[in-house]
Design a protein around this motif. Sequence first.
Motif, PDB file in Angstrom:
ATOM      1  N   LEU A  68      -6.529  -8.173  20.873  1.00  0.00           N
ATOM      2  CA  LEU A  68      -6.213  -9.095  19.782  1.00  0.00           C
ATOM      3  C   LEU A  68      -5.769  -8.329  18.537  1.00  0.00           C
ATOM      4  O   LEU A  68      -4.792  -8.709  17.878  1.00  0.00           O
ATOM      5  N   SER A  71      -2.195  -7.126  18.942  1.00  0.00           N
ATOM      6  CA  SER A  71      -1.204  -8.174  18.693  1.00  0.00           C
ATOM      7  C   SER A  71      -1.010  -8.424  17.204  1.00  0.00           C
ATOM      8  O   SER A  71       0.130  -8.594  16.727  1.00  0.00           O
ATOM      9  N   ASN A 142       3.637 -10.866  22.723  1.00  0.00           N
ATOM     10  CA  ASN A 142       2.308 -11.465  22.741  1.00  0.00           C
ATOM     11  C   ASN A 142       2.112 -12.553  23.788  1.00  0.00           C
ATOM     12  O   ASN A 142       1.039 -12.654  24.379  1.00  0.00           O
ATOM     13  N   SER A 147       1.530 -19.011  29.069  1.00  0.00           N
ATOM     14  CA  SER A 147       0.535 -19.044  27.999  1.00  0.00           C
ATOM     15  C   SER A 147       0.331 -20.471  27.502  1.00  0.00           C
ATOM     16  O   SER A 147       1.295 -21.220  27.272  1.00  0.00           O
ATOM     17  N   TRP A 149      -0.706 -21.241  24.640  1.00  0.00           N
ATOM     18  CA  TRP A 149      -0.378 -21.315  23.224  1.00  0.00           C
ATOM     19  C   TRP A 149       1.128 -21.309  22.970  1.00  0.00           C
ATOM     20  O   TRP A 149       1.562 -21.600  21.854  1.00  0.00           O
ATOM     21  N   GLU A 273     -11.549 -18.723  22.494  1.00  0.00           N
ATOM     22  CA  GLU A 273     -10.615 -19.782  22.091  1.00  0.00           C
ATOM     23  C   GLU A 273     -10.532 -19.883  20.568  1.00  0.00           C
ATOM     24  O   GLU A 273      -9.456 -20.093  19.998  1.00  0.00           O
ATOM     25  N   HIS A 275     -11.077 -17.389  18.552  1.00  0.00           N
ATOM     26  CA  HIS A 275     -10.329 -16.199  18.142  1.00  0.00           C
ATOM     27  C   HIS A 275      -8.826 -16.445  18.207  1.00  0.00           C
ATOM     28  O   HIS A 275      -8.075 -16.094  17.289  1.00  0.00           O
ATOM     29  N   GLN A 276      -8.375 -17.055  19.294  1.00  0.00           N
ATOM     30  CA  GLN A 276      -6.949 -17.286  19.488  1.00  0.00           C
ATOM     31  C   GLN A 276      -6.385 -18.253  18.453  1.00  0.00           C
ATOM     32  O   GLN A 276      -5.257 -18.077  17.970  1.00  0.00           O
ATOM     33  N   ALA A 279      -6.090 -16.237  15.300  1.00  0.00           N
ATOM     34  CA  ALA A 279      -5.038 -15.234  15.469  1.00  0.00           C
ATOM     35  C   ALA A 279      -3.665 -15.900  15.398  1.00  0.00           C
ATOM     36  O   ALA A 279      -2.714 -15.355  14.822  1.00  0.00           O
ATOM     37  N   PHE A 280      -3.553 -17.089  15.975  1.00  0.00           N
ATOM     38  CA  PHE A 280      -2.316 -17.870  15.914  1.00  0.00           C
ATOM     39  C   PHE A 280      -1.895 -18.073  14.459  1.00  0.00           C
ATOM     40  O   PHE A 280      -0.724 -17.949  14.103  1.00  0.00           O
TER      41      PHE A 280
END
Length: 422
Positions: A68, A71, A142, A147, A149, A273, A275-276, A279-280
Amino acid sequence: MAARKRPSPTSISTKPDPSDQKTTRNTPDNNAFNLSPPKLGSIFVISTLLCSLHLYLLCSHYTVDTELKRSILINAALSLVGFFVTLKMIPVAARYVLRRNMFGFDINKRGTPQGEVKVPESLGIVVGVVFLIVAIIFQYFNFTEDSNWLVEYNAALASICFMILLGFVDDVLDVPWRVKLVLPSFATLPLLMAYAGHTTIVIPKPLVAYVGLEVLDLGRIYKLYMGLLAVFCTNSINIHAGLNGLEIGQTVVTAAAILIHNVMQIGSSTDPEYHQAHAFSIYLTQPLMATSLALLAFNWYPSSVFVGDTYTVFAGMTMAVVGILGHFSETLLIFFLPQVLNFLLSLPQLAGIVKCPRHRLPRFDPATGLLTGTKDGTLVNVYLRLFGPRSEKSLCIHLLAFQALACAFCFLLRHFLAGWYK
């Protein structure tokens, strides 16, 4: 609403002679056009203050998953490239917009030589285009084809792209206010249609006993709320404006707070989840901040370019998108506390209850070089009425400091309410 006055249509020839046009294209005056050098010293200081804490939390303070973190750092590197590309493209774009008579005069310098200078307009289009290119290229590093996302990421970019287009159309056609309020609703449709996240809210603990639920599913009402949030964010930056550097300044200060908040949430959680989602938000905020800083180098006082509504609606939509997909819309609204206050002050004029002039700007005194507040309901004018006349640069710095204090207040509020409110 920037501190500008566009030239009247009668001052522009509608049918220029072809031979004259050809001669003008090659005249020394046209080729000799140069913007003032970018204020890179000021930008270095501002970026150091805003980015250092974010990078410290990411690289040293918290233990962030290696993949993470990789990225996020790749995204930061691409954003840095976007900064330099934007820096190079702004003078080029300025020449093109001047050839199309897209310029304005700085109203806050009226009566001085600077107030007679033609300032290139709508340079926010450069930031928007470079931002989209950086965000699209980042997908290669990424996201995979399957994916979960990727769909939401592209939907977010579609909404932002739509808003850039509508903002540029507004700069060219001068769209009425009532239309501006509706346009973001259409721009958010790609995001709302692709949104696959939860539509639930956590009930504050003091209210659980009265509601009888800890989590409430709002369904379509939640999507309606997201659409209204996008409309507010998009227009709130546009109406809290009028000073050199204020539109971009409030954006980069808020963007820095968003980055810090996201890293803190990643570092304090163990849910992948979660975290993502944060991060998004970082993936879109870092290029926004980098490209905005490049434009700020030309827009900081004294401004050599105007950002136009293209930039303000683009920046507002981008921050609305990261707040929605990062699931921190409540926090985002507290970050937007100065914009909320400015909106409430502006509401009587925006609603037509009180007469609303085209430019709700403070009054400039050429003799002293100071701005004086008018009776218009904006945070800029109210600040001047409360604290007295100030120079444009000093006023902008004070308002940006207030923006930073609002963000700091949000972090303190979250700290003291943690474990009790939610």
